[in-house]
Design a protein around this motif. Sequence first.
Motif, short mmCIF file in Angstrom:
data_model
loop_
_atom_site.label_atom_id
_atom_site.label_comp_id
_atom_site.label_asym_id
_atom_site.label_seq_id
_atom_site.Cartn_x
_atom_site.Cartn_y
_atom_site.Cartn_z
N VAL A 1 0.83 -1.20 0.00
CA VAL A 1 0.00 0.00 0.00
C VAL A 1 0.87 1.25 0.00
O VAL A 1 0.62 2.21 -0.75
N TYR A 2 1.92 1.25 0.82
CA TYR A 2 2.83 2.39 0.86
C TYR A 2 3.59 2.54 -0.45
O TYR A 2 3.80 3.66 -0.93
N GLU A 3 4.02 1.42 -1.01
CA GLU A 3 4.78 1.48 -2.27
C GLU A 3 3.93 2.05 -3.39
O GLU A 3 4.40 2.86 -4.19
N ALA A 4 2.65 1.65 -3.44
CA ALA A 4 1.76 2.19 -4.47
C ALA A 4 1.54 3.68 -4.28
O ALA A 4 1.50 4.45 -5.26
N ALA A 5 1.42 4.11 -3.03
CA ALA A 5 1.22 5.53 -2.76
C ALA A 5 2.46 6.34 -3.14
O ALA A 5 2.34 7.44 -3.70
N LYS A 6 3.65 5.79 -2.87
CA LYS A 6 4.87 6.50 -3.24
C LYS A 6 5.03 6.59 -4.76
O LYS A 6 5.51 7.60 -5.28
N LEU A 7 4.62 5.55 -5.47
CA LEU A 7 4.68 5.59 -6.93
C LEU A 7 3.73 6.64 -7.50
O LEU A 7 3.99 7.22 -8.57
N ASP A 8 2.65 6.89 -6.79
CA ASP A 8 1.71 7.92 -7.22
C ASP A 8 2.15 9.32 -6.82
O ASP A 8 1.44 10.29 -7.09
N GLY A 9 3.31 9.43 -6.16
CA GLY A 9 3.84 10.73 -5.78
C GLY A 9 3.36 11.26 -4.45
O GLY A 9 3.50 12.46 -4.19
N ALA A 10 2.81 10.40 -3.58
CA ALA A 10 2.34 10.85 -2.27
C ALA A 10 3.51 11.14 -1.35
O ALA A 10 4.48 10.38 -1.30
N THR A 11 3.41 12.21 -0.60
CA THR A 11 4.44 12.57 0.38
C THR A 11 4.19 11.80 1.68
O THR A 11 3.09 11.26 1.89
N PRO A 12 5.19 11.74 2.58
CA PRO A 12 4.97 11.05 3.86
C PRO A 12 3.78 11.61 4.65
O PRO A 12 3.06 10.85 5.29
N LEU A 13 3.58 12.94 4.58
CA LEU A 13 2.44 13.53 5.28
C LEU A 13 1.13 13.08 4.67
O LEU A 13 0.16 12.76 5.39
N GLN A 14 1.07 13.03 3.35
CA GLN A 14 -0.15 12.57 2.68
C GLN A 14 -0.42 11.10 2.96
O GLN A 14 -1.57 10.68 3.13
N ILE A 15 0.64 10.30 3.02
CA ILE A 15 0.47 8.88 3.34
C ILE A 15 -0.10 8.73 4.76
O ILE A 15 -0.99 7.90 5.00
N ALA A 16 0.40 9.53 5.68
CA ALA A 16 -0.07 9.45 7.06
C ALA A 16 -1.53 9.87 7.18
O ALA A 16 -2.33 9.21 7.86
N LEU A 17 -1.91 10.97 6.49
CA LEU A 17 -3.26 11.51 6.62
C LEU A 17 -4.28 10.72 5.82
O LEU A 17 -5.43 10.56 6.28
N ARG A 18 -3.91 10.23 4.65
CA ARG A 18 -4.89 9.62 3.74
C ARG A 18 -4.87 8.10 3.72
O ARG A 18 -5.79 7.48 3.19
N ILE A 19 -3.81 7.50 4.27
CA ILE A 19 -3.73 6.04 4.25
C ILE A 19 -3.65 5.48 5.67
O ILE A 19 -4.49 4.65 6.07
N LYS A 20 -2.66 5.93 6.42
CA LYS A 20 -2.44 5.33 7.73
C LYS A 20 -3.58 5.59 8.70
O LYS A 20 -4.11 4.66 9.33
N ILE A 21 -3.97 6.85 8.85
CA ILE A 21 -5.02 7.17 9.82
C ILE A 21 -6.35 6.51 9.46
O ILE A 21 -7.00 5.92 10.34
#
Length: 308
Positions: free
Chosen positions: A198-218
């Motif tokens: 899930v994180y790898e796909a988000a990084k490939l889409d250009g998501a920043t660590p903050l966006q990953i935290a707010l939109r995926i992790k939480i």
Amino acid sequence: MTTAARRRPYGARSAPYAFLLPATILFVLFFALPIGYAVWLSFRKVHVSGLGLGAHARSEVWADLENYTDALTDSELLHGALRVAGYGAIVVPVMLGLALLLALMLDTDKVRLAPFTRLAIFLPYAIPGVVAALLWGFLYLPDVSPFYYVLERLGLPQPDLLDGGPLYLALSNIAVWGGTGFNMIVIYTSLQAIPAEVYEAAKLDGATPLQIALRIKIPMVAPSLVLTFFFSIIATLQVFSEPTTLKPLTNSVSTTWSPLMKVYRDAFGSGDIYAAAAEAVLIAVVTLVLSFGFLRTANRRNRQEATR
């Protein structure tokens, strides 16, 4: 029913019940019976005949709903509930916010000494509540606290944390200090269960660590947040050890500061176990209703999001 099931020996069929028997006995003896006895006492009272002298001057009689009526109209119990509500309004959001923040920080690749950090954050939870309250209580006292000594040397104001409004902050600090680590571990465990893909796909889409935290992790740890919020609400409604431990250190904490302290005073201070039983049953019912309502609302919201 199959032939094998019909031929199963009686011992094999009764084995699950034999394993459940010890837990059932313990549940009945130490949970169900005390609750039933408390409910029974809540409908009883002491009837005094004449001057209350003599062997049969006092007798236990049926009181109907008198104890519950007295509890619901008791201003001390109501004020204690309002104080606990203000206390919870500080403790719950601060504690869960810190737990979520710390869990997100520990769930990054750049964190160092992660095992030691997790242990250091969790360690206050392992300290008994009475010990923690005593520790912080002496740190709050101006005569023995090193913090007040430093403030005095620096010429800064020295607030009295055990009087008035700051008392809520002092009590809340003890609860936050002790409970953040447990909630952090619960949330952190949920974060560790998220697949790395899930994180790898988000990084490939250009998501920043903050966006990953707010939109995926939480969003993905929302069930853990609901669970920790549920536990925090129950712990807040049952606050007892912290104000009771700080009571000898200040006059701002009365014997009825929280509803459970009121129950304790009526049962063991005033000797009115019948009124205390009614108050305890009311607290249990309020806790059950709030917990059930919150879980029902959370489950309904989860179902609505799942159908979108």
